[in-house]
Design a protein around this motif. Sequence first.
Motif, PDB file in Angstrom:
ATOM      1  N   GLN A 127       2.062 -12.977   6.696  1.00  0.00           N
ATOM      2  CA  GLN A 127       2.381 -12.718   5.297  1.00  0.00           C
ATOM      3  C   GLN A 127       1.368 -11.729   4.726  1.00  0.00           C
ATOM      4  O   GLN A 127       0.182 -11.765   5.079  1.00  0.00           O
ATOM      5  CB  GLN A 127       2.325 -14.007   4.474  1.00  0.00           C
ATOM      6  N   SER A 128       1.855 -10.855   3.858  1.00  0.00           N
ATOM      7  CA  SER A 128       0.948  -9.904   3.221  1.00  0.00           C
ATOM      8  C   SER A 128       0.064 -10.622   2.213  1.00  0.00           C
ATOM      9  O   SER A 128       0.464 -11.623   1.605  1.00  0.00           O
ATOM     10  CB  SER A 128       1.739  -8.796   2.524  1.00  0.00           C
ATOM     11  N   CYS A 136      -3.737   0.427  -1.402  1.00  0.00           N
ATOM     12  CA  CYS A 136      -3.821  -0.178  -0.065  1.00  0.00           C
ATOM     13  C   CYS A 136      -2.518   0.024   0.710  1.00  0.00           C
ATOM     14  O   CYS A 136      -1.451   0.212   0.116  1.00  0.00           O
ATOM     15  CB  CYS A 136      -4.111  -1.677  -0.167  1.00  0.00           C
ATOM     16  N   PHE A 137      -2.622  -0.049   2.031  1.00  0.00           N
ATOM     17  CA  PHE A 137      -1.425  -0.016   2.860  1.00  0.00           C
ATOM     18  C   PHE A 137      -0.595  -1.255   2.582  1.00  0.00           C
ATOM     19  O   PHE A 137      -1.119  -2.365   2.518  1.00  0.00           O
ATOM     20  CB  PHE A 137      -1.804   0.046   4.338  1.00  0.00           C
ATOM     21  N   LYS A 138       0.703  -1.057   2.423  1.00  0.00           N
ATOM     22  CA  LYS A 138       1.588  -2.162   2.049  1.00  0.00           C
ATOM     23  C   LYS A 138       2.274  -2.745   3.288  1.00  0.00           C
ATOM     24  O   LYS A 138       3.130  -2.113   3.898  1.00  0.00           O
ATOM     25  CB  LYS A 138       2.644  -1.682   1.046  1.00  0.00           C
ATOM     26  N   MET A 139       1.883  -3.944   3.646  1.00  0.00           N
ATOM     27  CA  MET A 139       2.573  -4.696   4.681  1.00  0.00           C
ATOM     28  C   MET A 139       3.802  -5.366   4.077  1.00  0.00           C
ATOM     29  O   MET A 139       3.831  -5.652   2.873  1.00  0.00           O
ATOM     30  CB  MET A 139       1.644  -5.767   5.256  1.00  0.00           C
ATOM     31  N   PRO A 140       4.846  -5.628   4.897  1.00  0.00           N
ATOM     32  CA  PRO A 140       5.976  -6.411   4.390  1.00  0.00           C
ATOM     33  C   PRO A 140       5.498  -7.775   3.901  1.00  0.00           C
ATOM     34  O   PRO A 140       4.489  -8.300   4.381  1.00  0.00           O
ATOM     35  CB  PRO A 140       6.887  -6.550   5.613  1.00  0.00           C
ATOM     36  N   GLN A 141       6.207  -8.326   2.960  1.00  0.00           N
ATOM     37  CA  GLN A 141       5.819  -9.638   2.431  1.00  0.00           C
ATOM     38  C   GLN A 141       5.752 -10.674   3.540  1.00  0.00           C
ATOM     39  O   GLN A 141       4.878 -11.552   3.532  1.00  0.00           O
ATOM     40  CB  GLN A 141       6.804 -10.084   1.350  1.00  0.00           C
ATOM     41  N   GLU A 142       6.660 -10.558   4.501  1.00  0.00           N
ATOM     42  CA  GLU A 142       6.645 -11.464   5.648  1.00  0.00           C
ATOM     43  C   GLU A 142       7.333 -10.774   6.816  1.00  0.00           C
ATOM     44  O   GLU A 142       8.323 -10.068   6.644  1.00  0.00           O
ATOM     45  CB  GLU A 142       7.355 -12.777   5.308  1.00  0.00           C
ATOM     46  N   MET A 143       6.788 -10.949   8.028  1.00  0.00           N
ATOM     47  CA  MET A 143       7.429 -10.395   9.219  1.00  0.00           C
ATOM     48  C   MET A 143       6.930 -11.155  10.439  1.00  0.00           C
ATOM     49  O   MET A 143       5.910 -11.841  10.403  1.00  0.00           O
ATOM     50  CB  MET A 143       7.121  -8.897   9.364  1.00  0.00           C
ATOM     51  N   SER A 161      -8.685  -7.344   3.873  1.00  0.00           N
ATOM     52  CA  SER A 161      -7.646  -8.046   4.632  1.00  0.00           C
ATOM     53  C   SER A 161      -6.283  -7.781   4.000  1.00  0.00           C
ATOM     54  O   SER A 161      -6.112  -7.942   2.788  1.00  0.00           O
ATOM     55  CB  SER A 161      -7.926  -9.552   4.650  1.00  0.00           C
ATOM     56  N   LEU A 162      -5.315  -7.353   4.824  1.00  0.00           N
ATOM     57  CA  LEU A 162      -3.988  -7.002   4.326  1.00  0.00           C
ATOM     58  C   LEU A 162      -2.932  -8.053   4.638  1.00  0.00           C
ATOM     59  O   LEU A 162      -1.899  -8.110   3.968  1.00  0.00           O
ATOM     60  CB  LEU A 162      -3.540  -5.669   4.934  1.00  0.00           C
ATOM     61  N   ALA A 163      -3.160  -8.837   5.691  1.00  0.00           N
ATOM     62  CA  ALA A 163      -2.145  -9.814   6.105  1.00  0.00           C
ATOM     63  C   ALA A 163      -2.830 -11.000   6.769  1.00  0.00           C
ATOM     64  O   ALA A 163      -3.932 -10.883   7.312  1.00  0.00           O
ATOM     65  CB  ALA A 163      -1.140  -9.174   7.055  1.00  0.00           C
ATOM     66  N   THR A 164      -2.151 -12.121   6.723  1.00  0.00           N
ATOM     67  CA  THR A 164      -2.715 -13.346   7.272  1.00  0.00           C
ATOM     68  C   THR A 164      -1.609 -14.216   7.848  1.00  0.00           C
ATOM     69  O   THR A 164      -0.427 -14.011   7.562  1.00  0.00           O
ATOM     70  CB  THR A 164      -3.481 -14.110   6.168  1.00  0.00           C
ATOM     71  N   ASN A 165      -1.994 -15.184   8.689  1.00  0.00           N
ATOM     72  CA  ASN A 165      -1.051 -16.220   9.101  1.00  0.00           C
ATOM     73  C   ASN A 165      -1.822 -17.522   9.275  1.00  0.00           C
ATOM     74  O   ASN A 165      -3.024 -17.585   9.003  1.00  0.00           O
ATOM     75  CB  ASN A 165      -0.264 -15.821  10.355  1.00  0.00           C
ATOM     76  N   GLU A 166      -1.139 -18.554   9.722  1.00  0.00           N
ATOM     77  CA  GLU A 166      -1.764 -19.879   9.750  1.00  0.00           C
ATOM     78  C   GLU A 166      -2.889 -19.962  10.776  1.00  0.00           C
ATOM     79  O   GLU A 166      -3.777 -20.820  10.671  1.00  0.00           O
ATOM     80  CB  GLU A 166      -0.714 -20.952  10.043  1.00  0.00           C
ATOM     81  N   ASN A 167      -2.880 -19.072  11.779  1.00  0.00           N
ATOM     82  CA  ASN A 167      -3.910 -19.122  12.816  1.00  0.00           C
ATOM     83  C   ASN A 167      -5.034 -18.122  12.584  1.00  0.00           C
ATOM     84  O   ASN A 167      -6.197 -18.407  12.856  1.00  0.00           O
ATOM     85  CB  ASN A 167      -3.280 -18.868  14.189  1.00  0.00           C
ATOM     86  N   PHE A 168      -4.692 -16.926  12.097  1.00  0.00           N
ATOM     87  CA  PHE A 168      -5.654 -15.849  11.961  1.00  0.00           C
ATOM     88  C   PHE A 168      -5.718 -15.395  10.509  1.00  0.00           C
ATOM     89  O   PHE A 168      -4.746 -14.872   9.970  1.00  0.00           O
ATOM     90  CB  PHE A 168      -5.277 -14.675  12.859  1.00  0.00           C
ATOM     91  N   GLN A 169      -6.871 -15.577   9.879  1.00  0.00           N
ATOM     92  CA  GLN A 169      -7.016 -15.247   8.471  1.00  0.00           C
ATOM     93  C   GLN A 169      -6.905 -13.742   8.232  1.00  0.00           C
ATOM     94  O   GLN A 169      -6.376 -13.294   7.222  1.00  0.00           O
ATOM     95  CB  GLN A 169      -8.375 -15.753   7.961  1.00  0.00           C
ATOM     96  N   ASN A 170      -7.412 -12.952   9.182  1.00  0.00           N
ATOM     97  CA  ASN A 170      -7.439 -11.501   9.005  1.00  0.00           C
ATOM     98  C   ASN A 170      -6.558 -10.834  10.065  1.00  0.00           C
ATOM     99  O   ASN A 170      -7.046 -10.217  11.003  1.00  0.00           O
ATOM    100  CB  ASN A 170      -8.877 -10.981   9.104  1.00  0.00           C
ATOM    101  N   SER A 171      -5.259 -10.975   9.919  1.00  0.00           N
ATOM    102  CA  SER A 171      -4.337 -10.417  10.916  1.00  0.00           C
ATOM    103  C   SER A 171      -4.278  -8.907  10.868  1.00  0.00           C
ATOM    104  O   SER A 171      -3.909  -8.256  11.845  1.00  0.00           O
ATOM    105  CB  SER A 171      -2.930 -10.988  10.700  1.00  0.00           C
ATOM    106  N   CYS A 172      -4.618  -8.329   9.735  1.00  0.00           N
ATOM    107  CA  CYS A 172      -4.575  -6.881   9.556  1.00  0.00           C
ATOM    108  C   CYS A 172      -5.625  -6.500   8.519  1.00  0.00           C
ATOM    109  O   CYS A 172      -5.795  -7.211   7.538  1.00  0.00           O
ATOM    110  CB  CYS A 172      -3.179  -6.454   9.104  1.00  0.00           C
TER     111      CYS A 172
END
Length: 238
Positions: A127-128, A136-143, A161-172
């Motif tokens: 999730q963005s 900032c670079f715009k990631m999709p809201q969810e992918m 940090s641009l995106a995160t998920n349940e396992n990795f706080q800094n996915s992007c």
Amino acid sequence: MKQNLRVHCFQHTACDNLNSCRELLLTHHAQVSTTEFFALPTEIALDIEALPNIQDVDLLIVMGGKIHAEDEANYPWLKIEKRWIRRYIALKKPVLGLCVGGQIIASALGAPVLKNERYTMSWNRVQSVANLPNDCFKMPQEMHVMSLSQDISALPKGAISLATNENFQNSCYQIGRNILGFQFSLEITQDGLTEFLDEAENIFDTEQSFIQLKNAPKDYFLNSHRVLEQAIEYVLQP
């Protein structure tokens, strides 16, 4: 994207290549060259002068691979690669890091890369991050993205940090306008994933989990390629 772009790729594993990214770049008549670190004998010291002249590179893409970004004992060329990356970034030139490539850039800039207990090979939902600055670079809201890594890096100094998920706080993450690091594989194609998974089939608990990865919806791949194209355009903006 400007025509005749000079793109250089740092490649760490034979099957972790540009995949969909190569087709995009060649469509725009880019000149694509590669340093194949995986083909270098580990016992021979690499001279930084053997790498491209920084002035001859308009865009650097640092690929993934089955390595740990801080394992300089087993991969001594990592020290030289990171030194070259630091020199390149000091000139504010554009760079993309994909999967382990994003971790190598982070490590080159002083951020620790943490090793997880298990190698992650899965489609993960990211999730963005909300309320980012407008430029900032715009990631999709969810992918859904493909993760092929055992590690995760902390944020380098000055990174957002641009995106995160349940396992990795800094996915992007992003640094300035010229650096984007993705801790997943946007460039992966169905054929490329099949090649990668065929080499790693023996690590799966069940054949079903292996098949599910290979037969992911086509939209997963297409959405990833679209974001990669947007990322290239973004870091190339003056």
